[in-house]
Design a protein around this motif. Structure first.
Motif, PDB file in Angstrom:
ATOM      1  N   ARG A 219     -25.185   9.701  30.497  1.00 62.32           N
ATOM      2  CA  ARG A 219     -24.254  10.153  31.384  1.00 62.32           C
ATOM      3  C   ARG A 219     -24.670   9.155  32.708  1.00 62.32           C
ATOM      4  N   ALA A 220     -25.724   8.921  33.394  1.00 62.78           N
ATOM      5  CA  ALA A 220     -25.446   8.524  34.384  1.00 62.78           C
ATOM      6  C   ALA A 220     -24.711   7.146  34.231  1.00 62.78           C
ATOM      7  N   LEU A 221     -25.352   6.153  33.265  1.00 69.64           N
ATOM      8  CA  LEU A 221     -24.855   4.916  33.053  1.00 69.64           C
ATOM      9  C   LEU A 221     -23.253   5.016  32.899  1.00 69.64           C
ATOM     10  N   ALA A 222     -22.317   5.971  31.929  1.00 71.13           N
ATOM     11  CA  ALA A 222     -20.772   6.380  32.807  1.00 71.13           C
ATOM     12  C   ALA A 222     -20.545   6.474  33.466  1.00 71.13           C
ATOM     13  N   ALA A 223     -21.159   7.483  34.645  1.00 71.15           N
ATOM     14  CA  ALA A 223     -21.351   7.748  36.119  1.00 71.15           C
ATOM     15  C   ALA A 223     -20.898   6.504  36.601  1.00 71.15           C
ATOM     16  N   ALA A 224     -21.864   5.280  36.382  1.00 71.01           N
ATOM     17  CA  ALA A 224     -21.972   4.414  37.696  1.00 71.01           C
ATOM     18  C   ALA A 224     -20.985   3.312  36.933  1.00 71.01           C
ATOM     19  N   GLY A 225     -20.126   3.468  35.737  1.00 69.73           N
ATOM     20  CA  GLY A 225     -19.329   2.512  35.744  1.00 69.73           C
ATOM     21  C   GLY A 225     -19.828   1.176  34.532  1.00 69.73           C
ATOM     22  N   ALA A 226     -20.472   1.448  33.484  1.00 71.91           N
ATOM     23  CA  ALA A 226     -21.500   0.631  32.831  1.00 71.91           C
ATOM     24  C   ALA A 226     -21.559   0.646  31.250  1.00 71.91           C
ATOM     25  N   GLY A 227     -20.509   1.084  31.167  1.00 71.94           N
ATOM     26  CA  GLY A 227     -20.475   1.766  29.537  1.00 71.94           C
ATOM     27  C   GLY A 227     -19.350   0.458  28.975  1.00 71.94           C
ATOM     28  N   PRO A 228     -18.954   0.418  27.747  1.00 72.43           N
ATOM     29  CA  PRO A 228     -19.950   2.352  27.178  1.00 72.43           C
ATOM     30  C   PRO A 228     -21.100   1.621  26.081  1.00 72.43           C
ATOM     31  N   VAL A 229     -21.631   2.643  25.572  1.00 69.90           N
ATOM     32  CA  VAL A 229     -23.698   2.947  25.249  1.00 69.90           C
ATOM     33  C   VAL A 229     -22.585   2.605  23.835  1.00 69.90           C
TER      34      VAL A 229
END
Length: 257
Positions: A219-229
Motif C-alpha cells: 500500500r505504501a509503495l502504491a500510495a507513493a506511485g512506486a508501483g506496480p509491485v
C-alpha cells in the motif's frame, strides 16, 4: 560492534548446527537442504487480506527452518544469512518470473532478460534493530540479491519502505489486530520512487503470518506511485498457507551430515 564480534565468533569458534544441533558446524548439510528452495511455491494466508500481492515462500516454517530463522534473527547468528538468502532467492525468482534452469541449487537459473529485480525489505522497528544489533530481513535480502546476481540475474536491494509511526509489538496479535496496528504505519522515503523506477519490485520478508506487513508495504509503495509491485517473497510460511506443497518439501525430518 556487536554484530562484528558475533560474525567473527561464528567463523573461528566450534559450534552446533542452528537447525538440529549437530556438533561443530554452523549448518549441517541436511538442514541446508531444507533451505534449498526446491519446493518454493505460492502461499496464501488465511483471511484473504485485501491489498496483499502474490506471495511465494521457499520453505515450511517448522522444525529446522524455524530454528535457523530464529537463530539468525534473535541470536545474531550472522553466518546463516547466506543459506537463508539462497532460500529467499528461489522465492524471489518465482515471483519475478526469472527463468529457471541449470544445476543452480537455489533454482534461480540465470541469464534472465527484462528489467532488473529490486528486492524491497519490509522495515524492522528501529528499537528491534538496536536490540538485535542487525536488521535480519535486510541482511537476508542482500544475500538473496547476491545469489541472484551470481546466477546472472540483475538484482539489488532498495530499502525504500520505512516506518512513519510507531507500532505495537506484533507478537500475540491476531489478523485483525495486526491490520489495525499497521494501518498507515509505513511510507516510502525520499528518493524511494526513483530508486525502484522501471524495476520488477519484489517485497521480501523472512516469515509470513497474516500478511498484514506485506500488504501495508505494498500500500505504501502504491500510495507513493512506486508501483506496480510484482509480488512478495518470504523465506518461510506456515504449512497450511501453501497453495500446494510439493512432495519433495523437506522439514526437520532429514539426516544430518
Amino acid at each position: 560492534m556487536r554484530g562484528w564480534w558475533q560474525e567473527l565468533a561464528g567463523l573461528v569458534l566450534p559450534g552446533a548446527c542452528a537447525g538440529c544441533g549437530a556438533a561443530r558446524t554452523v549448518l549441517c548439510a541436511g538442514c541446508r537442504r531444507a533451505l534449498d528452495g526446491v519446493a518454493a511455491g505460492p502461499v496464501r494466508p488465511s483471511g484473504r487480506l485485501r491489498g496483499l500481492p502474490p506471495v511465494y515462500g521457499a520453505a515450511v516454517y517448522e522444525g529446522a527452518v524455524r530454528a535457523v530463522l530464529l537463530a539468525h534473527k534473535e541470536r545474531g547468528a550472522l553466518a546463516l544469512a547466506g543459506p537463508l538468502g539462497a532460500a529467499l532467492a528461489a522465492a524471489v525468482a518465482a515471483v519475478a518470473g526469472v527463468a529457471a534452469g541449470g544445476p543452480d541449487p537455489a533454482g534461480v537459473g540465470g541469464g534472465a532478460a527484462g528489467p532488473e529485480v529490486v528486492l524491497v525489505p519490509v522495515p524492522s522497528a528501529r528499537r528491534q534493530v538496536r536490540a538485535r544489533g542487525h536488521d535480519p530481513v535486510r541482511r537476508t535480502a542482500l544475500a538473496a540479491a547476491a545469489r541472484l546476481r551470481r546466477a546472472g540475474v540483475a538484482a539489488r536491494v532498495a530499502s525504500v519502505v520505512r516506518q512513519v509511526r510507531p507500532v505495537a509489538d506484533q507478537a500475540g496479535l491476531g489478523a485483525r489486530e495486526r491490520r489495525e496496528n499497521l494501518s498507515g504505519a509505513l511510507g516510502v522515503g525520499p528518493g524511494g520512487v526513483r530508486a525502484v523506477a522501471g524495476a520488477r519490485i519484489v517485497l521480501v520478508d523472512d516469515v509470513i503470518t497474516t500478511g498484514a506487513t506485506l500488504a501495508e508495504a505494498a500500500r505504501a509503495l502504491a500510495a507513493a506511485g512506486a508501483g506496480p509491485v510484482a509480488g512478495a517473497a518470504v523465506v518461510a510460511a506456515p504449512s497450511g498457507s501453501f497453495v500446494r506443497i510439493q512432495s519433495s518439501t523437506r522439514t526437520e525430518q532429514h539426516s544430518c551430515e
